[in-house]
Design a protein around this motif. Sequence first.
Motif, PDB file in Angstrom:
ATOM      1  N   LEU A  27       0.846  -1.183   0.000  1.00  0.00           N
ATOM      2  CA  LEU A  27       0.000   0.000   0.000  1.00  0.00           C
ATOM      3  C   LEU A  27       0.883   1.236   0.000  1.00  0.00           C
ATOM      4  O   LEU A  27       1.961   1.232   0.592  1.00  0.00           O
ATOM      5  N   TYR A  28       0.395   2.296  -0.639  1.00  0.00           N
ATOM      6  CA  TYR A  28       1.095   3.572  -0.664  1.00  0.00           C
ATOM      7  C   TYR A  28       0.080   4.673  -0.414  1.00  0.00           C
ATOM      8  O   TYR A  28      -0.964   4.709  -1.070  1.00  0.00           O
ATOM      9  N   VAL A  29       0.368   5.550   0.523  1.00  0.00           N
ATOM     10  CA  VAL A  29      -0.498   6.688   0.825  1.00  0.00           C
ATOM     11  C   VAL A  29       0.177   7.944   0.307  1.00  0.00           C
ATOM     12  O   VAL A  29       1.353   8.191   0.580  1.00  0.00           O
ATOM     13  N   GLY A  30      -0.569   8.742  -0.457  1.00  0.00           N
ATOM     14  CA  GLY A  30      -0.019   9.961  -1.024  1.00  0.00           C
ATOM     15  C   GLY A  30      -1.007  11.105  -0.963  1.00  0.00           C
ATOM     16  O   GLY A  30      -2.170  10.932  -0.594  1.00  0.00           O
ATOM     17  N   VAL A  31      -0.530  12.283  -1.347  1.00  0.00           N
ATOM     18  CA  VAL A  31      -1.362  13.488  -1.391  1.00  0.00           C
ATOM     19  C   VAL A  31      -1.023  14.250  -2.670  1.00  0.00           C
ATOM     20  O   VAL A  31       0.120  14.217  -3.128  1.00  0.00           O
ATOM     21  N   THR A  32      -2.018  14.900  -3.247  1.00  0.00           N
ATOM     22  CA  THR A  32      -1.810  15.639  -4.489  1.00  0.00           C
ATOM     23  C   THR A  32      -2.905  16.676  -4.661  1.00  0.00           C
ATOM     24  O   THR A  32      -3.950  16.587  -4.015  1.00  0.00           O
ATOM     25  N   SER A  33      -2.664  17.619  -5.551  1.00  0.00           N
ATOM     26  CA  SER A  33      -3.718  18.559  -5.924  1.00  0.00           C
ATOM     27  C   SER A  33      -4.272  18.225  -7.301  1.00  0.00           C
ATOM     28  O   SER A  33      -5.182  18.891  -7.789  1.00  0.00           O
ATOM     29  N   ASN A  34      -3.730  17.177  -7.936  1.00  0.00           N
ATOM     30  CA  ASN A  34      -4.177  16.762  -9.264  1.00  0.00           C
ATOM     31  C   ASN A  34      -4.160  15.236  -9.307  1.00  0.00           C
ATOM     32  O   ASN A  34      -3.173  14.628  -9.742  1.00  0.00           O
ATOM     33  N   ARG A  53      -1.456  12.769 -11.113  1.00  0.00           N
ATOM     34  CA  ARG A  53      -0.536  12.046 -10.235  1.00  0.00           C
ATOM     35  C   ARG A  53      -0.622  10.537 -10.456  1.00  0.00           C
ATOM     36  O   ARG A  53       0.403   9.841 -10.466  1.00  0.00           O
ATOM     37  N   ILE A  54      -1.830  10.021 -10.655  1.00  0.00           N
ATOM     38  CA  ILE A  54      -1.987   8.588 -10.923  1.00  0.00           C
ATOM     39  C   ILE A  54      -1.285   8.229 -12.231  1.00  0.00           C
ATOM     40  O   ILE A  54      -0.619   7.192 -12.332  1.00  0.00           O
ATOM     41  N   MET A  55      -1.416   9.091 -13.223  1.00  0.00           N
ATOM     42  CA  MET A  55      -0.715   8.844 -14.495  1.00  0.00           C
ATOM     43  C   MET A  55       0.792   8.801 -14.275  1.00  0.00           C
ATOM     44  O   MET A  55       1.490   7.953 -14.848  1.00  0.00           O
ATOM     45  N   GLN A  56       1.325   9.681 -13.433  1.00  0.00           N
ATOM     46  CA  GLN A  56       2.761   9.666 -13.129  1.00  0.00           C
ATOM     47  C   GLN A  56       3.157   8.355 -12.450  1.00  0.00           C
ATOM     48  O   GLN A  56       4.196   7.771 -12.773  1.00  0.00           O
ATOM     49  N   HIS A  57       2.338   7.887 -11.502  1.00  0.00           N
ATOM     50  CA  HIS A  57       2.633   6.608 -10.843  1.00  0.00           C
ATOM     51  C   HIS A  57       2.630   5.473 -11.875  1.00  0.00           C
ATOM     52  O   HIS A  57       3.525   4.627 -11.874  1.00  0.00           O
ATOM     53  N   GLY A  86       5.693   5.568 -14.029  1.00  0.00           N
ATOM     54  CA  GLY A  86       6.962   5.464 -13.321  1.00  0.00           C
ATOM     55  C   GLY A  86       7.832   6.695 -13.484  1.00  0.00           C
ATOM     56  O   GLY A  86       9.059   6.605 -13.451  1.00  0.00           O
ATOM     57  N   THR A  87       7.210   7.851 -13.654  1.00  0.00           N
ATOM     58  CA  THR A  87       7.907   9.100 -13.940  1.00  0.00           C
ATOM     59  C   THR A  87       8.996   9.436 -12.928  1.00  0.00           C
ATOM     60  O   THR A  87      10.065   9.900 -13.305  1.00  0.00           O
ATOM     61  N   PHE A  88       8.743   9.212 -11.644  1.00  0.00           N
ATOM     62  CA  PHE A  88       9.683   9.634 -10.613  1.00  0.00           C
ATOM     63  C   PHE A  88      10.528   8.507 -10.034  1.00  0.00           C
ATOM     64  O   PHE A  88      11.369   8.744  -9.178  1.00  0.00           O
ATOM     65  N   GLY A  89      10.295   7.302 -10.463  1.00  0.00           N
ATOM     66  CA  GLY A  89      11.034   6.192  -9.868  1.00  0.00           C
ATOM     67  C   GLY A  89      10.623   6.013  -8.425  1.00  0.00           C
ATOM     68  O   GLY A  89       9.523   6.362  -8.031  1.00  0.00           O
ATOM     69  N   GLU A  93       5.644  -1.393  -8.247  1.00  0.00           N
ATOM     70  CA  GLU A  93       4.540  -1.338  -9.196  1.00  0.00           C
ATOM     71  C   GLU A  93       3.202  -1.062  -8.500  1.00  0.00           C
ATOM     72  O   GLU A  93       2.205  -1.745  -8.735  1.00  0.00           O
ATOM     73  N   VAL A  94       3.199  -0.071  -7.639  1.00  0.00           N
ATOM     74  CA  VAL A  94       2.007   0.295  -6.872  1.00  0.00           C
ATOM     75  C   VAL A  94       1.249   1.341  -7.689  1.00  0.00           C
ATOM     76  O   VAL A  94       1.591   2.526  -7.666  1.00  0.00           O
ATOM     77  N   THR A  95       0.233   0.899  -8.428  1.00  0.00           N
ATOM     78  CA  THR A  95      -0.436   1.787  -9.375  1.00  0.00           C
ATOM     79  C   THR A  95      -1.960   1.740  -9.330  1.00  0.00           C
ATOM     80  O   THR A  95      -2.609   2.526 -10.002  1.00  0.00           O
TER      81      THR A  95
END
Length: 105
Positions: A19-26, A30-34, A37-40, A47-49
């Motif tokens: 599981l991964y907990v995150g925060v975003t304004s978009n 942000r899901i597309m980035q996950h 794999g944009t940020f590694g 592969e938490v997507t």
Amino acid sequence: MRERQPCVYILANDFYGTLYVGVTSNLIGRIMQHREGTFGGFTTQYEVTRLVWYDVADTMEAAIAHEKRIKRWHRDWKIELIERANPRWDDLAVGLGLPPLRDSR
């Protein structure tokens, strides 16, 4: 959902049980980035997507505070939170307009 809306989210990976907990304004961006794999880092390595839970907040400060609270929770509490809203652990990103995930195993 507005393009810019503060929210807290939880991603999961069925293979590792991660599981991964995150925060975003978009959230969609942000899901597309996950997924891409944009940020590694952690989500790319495991592969938490799959978006399994999210909550919209009024302000970014409120979203960050909520994220920090959830990150301190026991895993069982996070699973209970997810299953109350999404008992089948569906990928909620599909309902937001993103294509279904490919099985990468």
